[in-house]
Write a protein that holds these residues in place. Sequence first.
Motif, PDB file in Angstrom:
ATOM      1  N   ARG A  99     -26.722 -29.467   4.521  1.00 18.04           N
ATOM      2  CA  ARG A  99     -26.895 -29.348   3.070  1.00 18.04           C
ATOM      3  C   ARG A  99     -25.567 -29.408   2.316  1.00 18.04           C
ATOM      4  O   ARG A  99     -25.536 -29.336   1.095  1.00 18.04           O
ATOM      5  CB  ARG A  99     -27.633 -28.049   2.739  1.00 18.04           C
ATOM      6  N   GLY A 100     -24.454 -29.507   3.038  1.00 18.40           N
ATOM      7  CA  GLY A 100     -23.156 -29.599   2.391  1.00 18.40           C
ATOM      8  C   GLY A 100     -22.629 -28.246   1.947  1.00 18.40           C
ATOM      9  O   GLY A 100     -23.276 -27.214   2.134  1.00 18.40           O
ATOM     10  N   VAL A 101     -21.423 -28.264   1.367  1.00 22.07           N
ATOM     11  CA  VAL A 101     -20.785 -27.023   0.911  1.00 22.07           C
ATOM     12  C   VAL A 101     -20.352 -27.179  -0.533  1.00 22.07           C
ATOM     13  O   VAL A 101     -20.168 -28.287  -1.039  1.00 22.07           O
ATOM     14  CB  VAL A 101     -19.564 -26.649   1.788  1.00 22.07           C
ATOM     15  N   VAL A 102     -20.164 -26.043  -1.203  1.00 22.04           N
ATOM     16  CA  VAL A 102     -19.693 -26.020  -2.575  1.00 22.04           C
ATOM     17  C   VAL A 102     -18.667 -24.898  -2.707  1.00 22.04           C
ATOM     18  O   VAL A 102     -18.748 -23.879  -2.015  1.00 22.04           O
ATOM     19  CB  VAL A 102     -20.849 -25.812  -3.576  1.00 22.04           C
ATOM     20  N   ALA A 117     -14.077 -29.628   5.028  1.00 23.17           N
ATOM     21  CA  ALA A 117     -15.402 -30.256   5.061  1.00 23.17           C
ATOM     22  C   ALA A 117     -15.317 -31.671   5.627  1.00 23.17           C
ATOM     23  O   ALA A 117     -16.155 -32.072   6.454  1.00 23.17           O
ATOM     24  CB  ALA A 117     -15.994 -30.276   3.659  1.00 23.17           C
ATOM     25  N   THR A 118     -14.324 -32.413   5.208  1.00 19.85           N
ATOM     26  CA  THR A 118     -14.163 -33.785   5.704  1.00 19.85           C
ATOM     27  C   THR A 118     -13.887 -33.791   7.201  1.00 19.85           C
ATOM     28  O   THR A 118     -14.416 -34.637   7.940  1.00 19.85           O
ATOM     29  CB  THR A 118     -13.018 -34.479   4.945  1.00 19.85           C
ATOM     30  N   LEU A 119     -13.086 -32.853   7.678  1.00 27.12           N
ATOM     31  CA  LEU A 119     -12.811 -32.757   9.110  1.00 27.12           C
ATOM     32  C   LEU A 119     -14.077 -32.461   9.904  1.00 27.12           C
ATOM     33  O   LEU A 119     -14.188 -32.836  11.082  1.00 27.12           O
ATOM     34  CB  LEU A 119     -11.763 -31.679   9.382  1.00 27.12           C
ATOM     35  N   HIS A 120     -15.041 -31.778   9.265  1.00 25.89           N
ATOM     36  CA  HIS A 120     -16.311 -31.484   9.929  1.00 25.89           C
ATOM     37  C   HIS A 120     -17.373 -32.547   9.655  1.00 25.89           C
ATOM     38  O   HIS A 120     -18.504 -32.429  10.138  1.00 25.89           O
ATOM     39  CB  HIS A 120     -16.838 -30.115   9.482  1.00 25.89           C
ATOM     40  N   GLY A 121     -17.024 -33.560   8.834  1.00 22.57           N
ATOM     41  CA  GLY A 121     -17.963 -34.633   8.550  1.00 22.57           C
ATOM     42  C   GLY A 121     -19.112 -34.247   7.643  1.00 22.57           C
ATOM     43  O   GLY A 121     -20.205 -34.803   7.757  1.00 22.57           O
ATOM     44  N   ILE A 122     -18.874 -33.292   6.715  1.00 23.01           N
ATOM     45  CA  ILE A 122     -19.942 -32.870   5.814  1.00 23.01           C
ATOM     46  C   ILE A 122     -19.495 -33.042   4.363  1.00 23.01           C
ATOM     47  O   ILE A 122     -18.301 -33.123   4.046  1.00 23.01           O
ATOM     48  CB  ILE A 122     -20.364 -31.410   6.071  1.00 23.01           C
TER      49      ILE A 122
END
Length: 442
Positions: A99-102, A117-122
């Motif tokens: 669901r992604g992060v904010v 987040a980018t390092l985790h691919g989300i």
Amino acid sequence: MATHKERAAVEGDTTPGDKPQATTTTGDTPAVALDDVLAARKLLADVVRPTPLAWSRPLSEQLGGEVWFKCENVQRAGSFKIRGAYVRIHNLSPQERARGVVAASAGNHAQGVALAATLHGIESTVFMPEGAPLPKVAATESYGARVRFAGTTVDEALIAARAFAQDTGAALIHPFDHPDVIAGQGTVALEILEQCPQVKTVVAATGGGGLLAGIATTLHAMRPDVRVVGVQAAAAAAYPGSLLAGSPTPITSMTTMADGIAVGCPGQLPFGIIRRLGTEIVTVSEESISQALLLLLERNKLVVEPAGAVGVATLLEAAQEVASGQLGSGEPRFEPPVVAVLSGGNVDPLLLLRLIRHGLAAAGRFLSLRLRLTDRPGALAQLLAELAAVDANVVDVEHGRTSAGLGIAEVEVAVTLETRGPDHAEAVVERLSAAGYAPTVQ
């Protein structure tokens, strides 16, 4: 001189948890355990770089013992924030990641979350206050986040981020009020102990309290003899009043150059840790912050943002107390070796120019004067000759004839000078006064 100092009441000890990522509880207040910090270190081993310690000769000489800077300003994404953000995102469930992060941030946490987040691919969305520095906005977007703007403070942006999380199911990555975030920030203290095992005092910037709580937790468990001091900008200090009240208490206004720690209310979790461990909080003036930035730039060649320099600012204030005789050399305010954490280096170059000018003025190296001259040919040249005779370098001159208070044969001159310091500035004023100019210092 520090404008305020508040020592928190000691309410108990931190008890290490039984397994990684566990937390313990004292009363109603959860606490991050040393095991959490050690587990975070393992997660971060291939993500963050151990940042260097830089020795400060001027502060070491002035305070009578070694002073070191922990250079988190050269960390990935420009601050310590990647540590906590990465640990928090790593520990999300697969369903939460989908669901992604904010997040909400004025810049540093934004970049840390975006990169983690980018390092985790989300996917990541970051809410930033209106007027956030453009370089921080651009950097956040370059790390892969979608940036939205809400409110004029981090607290207002956080309200928007919470609403987004409720509407979309995105996981809120709080900048300081979560055990994983605090554990990640605590890894800074592990590096300090390895790089400066003889350390006696650690000084760190404090906004919501995540960094300070992580450092205090780690040092309380591993080296309880080390004094930990949190530093806030006096114009945006929510912790002193909150500690007096016994619970996180919002402040009504904030006006500080240290936007990275301009948080209107302490986080519930870090506040509980800081209060329970008896961690000290001090505040510093805007003038001291600007002088600290100047010292870091001139003497250590380090670019640091205002929030990252507040620890150095409080050491400068202590050095000034020693120099003025307010504090004797036999009673150090901060026992050395001292390590001051430079928490971030993300600063707008245009803002940096203004900060340097402000720092020069605060250090007595810029002198702004206003005075009156007779309106005749050669009067300004004569004034400039007086300034040249006392080795004052003219930076700017404004020459006006239209002020309501001027006589018919008078002109008003505003002049900005570069001087060698307070003593030289005083000599300039004395020279002009002796020559009959009656200068007014602005």
